[in-house]
Design an enzyme around this catalytic site. Structure first.
Site, PDB file in Angstrom:
ATOM      1  N   ASP A  12       0.880  -1.325  -0.142  1.00 55.29           N
ATOM      2  CA  ASP A  12      -0.079   0.049  -0.030  1.00 55.29           C
ATOM      3  C   ASP A  12       0.843   1.179  -0.023  1.00 55.29           C
ATOM      4  OD1 ASP A  12      -2.328   1.736   0.172  1.00 55.29           O
ATOM      5  OD2 ASP A  12      -2.094   1.878   2.639  1.00 55.29           O
ATOM      6  N   GLU A  71      -1.224  -1.738  -4.589  1.00 52.95           N
ATOM      7  CA  GLU A  71      -2.558  -0.720  -4.894  1.00 52.95           C
ATOM      8  C   GLU A  71      -2.373   0.310  -5.740  1.00 52.95           C
ATOM      9  OE1 GLU A  71      -4.759   1.987  -1.728  1.00 52.95           O
ATOM     10  OE2 GLU A  71      -5.131  -0.198  -1.267  1.00 52.95           O
ATOM     11  N   ASP A 143      -2.316   0.994   6.909  1.00 55.33           N
ATOM     12  CA  ASP A 143      -1.474   0.880   5.820  1.00 55.33           C
ATOM     13  C   ASP A 143      -0.956  -0.481   5.474  1.00 55.33           C
ATOM     14  OD1 ASP A 143      -1.758   3.802   4.759  1.00 55.33           O
ATOM     15  OD2 ASP A 143      -0.346   4.128   6.691  1.00 55.33           O
TER      16      ASP A 143
END
Length: 166
Positions: A12, A71, A143
Site C-alpha cells: 500500500d 494498490e 497501511d
C-alpha cells in the site's frame, strides 16, 4: 497451484507510510508471513522515495516472495497529492522490478470489495477482515492492513483466474 504454495507481497504505497504485508497460500490456506511499514523520514521528497525503494528492497530480499500486488493510485482531489502518491507507487514497483518480481495492480475499491464485500469499506473494516481471514490478531496500522488486503486480493484473483481457465 502446487502444494508448495505461493507467497505474495502486498504493498500500500504512500509517501509518508508505505505498508507491506506478505501472505502465503498453500492448498487454499492463507498464512501471514510478515508485515510492517516503511516510514521514510525527512522533508526531502526524493529521500523519502529512496527510503521506500530501499525498505521494500530489503523486505523482498529477506522474504523472497513469488509475486507482488500493489494498490493503484486513486484519483485524489488534490493533483499534487496524487502525483506524490504515484511517485511512491513507482518507487515500490521499482523495488519489485529490481528483484524480477511480477507485479499485479488493483484499484483500492477492488481490493476492499474482495476482502470486505464493499468497495467503499473503511480501513478499520478492511483490517478486521484481513485479521479474520489470516486467523491472527490484527495489531497493525491501517497501511499495513491495506497491504495485506492487496496480497489476499491477488491470491483470490489468481484462484479465480485458474478456475475460469478450467
Amino acid at each position: 497451484m502446487t502444494t508448495q504454495g505461493i507467497t505474495v507481497l502486498g504493498i500500500d504505497p504512500g509517501s509518508r507510510t508505505t505498508g507491506w504485508g506478505i501472505v502465503r497460500e498453500v492448498s487454499g490456506v492463507l498464512t501471514l508471513v510478515d508485515c510492517g511499514a516503511v516510514r521514510p523520514r525527512g522533508d526531502e521528497f526524493s529521500d523519502r522515495l529512496g527510503a521506500i525503494y530501499h525498505g521494500l528492497h530489503e523486505v523482498i530480499a529477506r522474504h523472497m516472495p513469488d509475486e507482488a500486488s500493489v494498490e493503484n493510485v486513486f484519483t485524489a482531489k488534490n493533483a499534487a497529492s496524487a502525483l506524490k502518491l504515484g511517485q511512491a507507487r513507482g518507487a515500490a514497483v521499482a523495488a519489485c522490478a529490481a528483484h524480477h518480481l511480477p507485479v499485479a495492480s488493483y484499484a483500492p475499491t477492488e481490493i476492499k470489495k474482495t476482502i470486505v464485500g464493499v468497495g467503499r469499506a473503511e480501513k478499520e473494516q478492511v483490517s478486521f477482515m484481513v485479521a479474520r481471514l489470516l486467523g491472527v490478531k490484527g495489531d497493525w496500522g491501517p497501511d499495513t492492513g491495506d497491504a495485506l488486503a492487496a496480497a489476499i486480493c491477488h491470491l483470490n484473483m489468481r484462484r479465480l483466474r485458474r478456475l475460469a481457465a478450467g
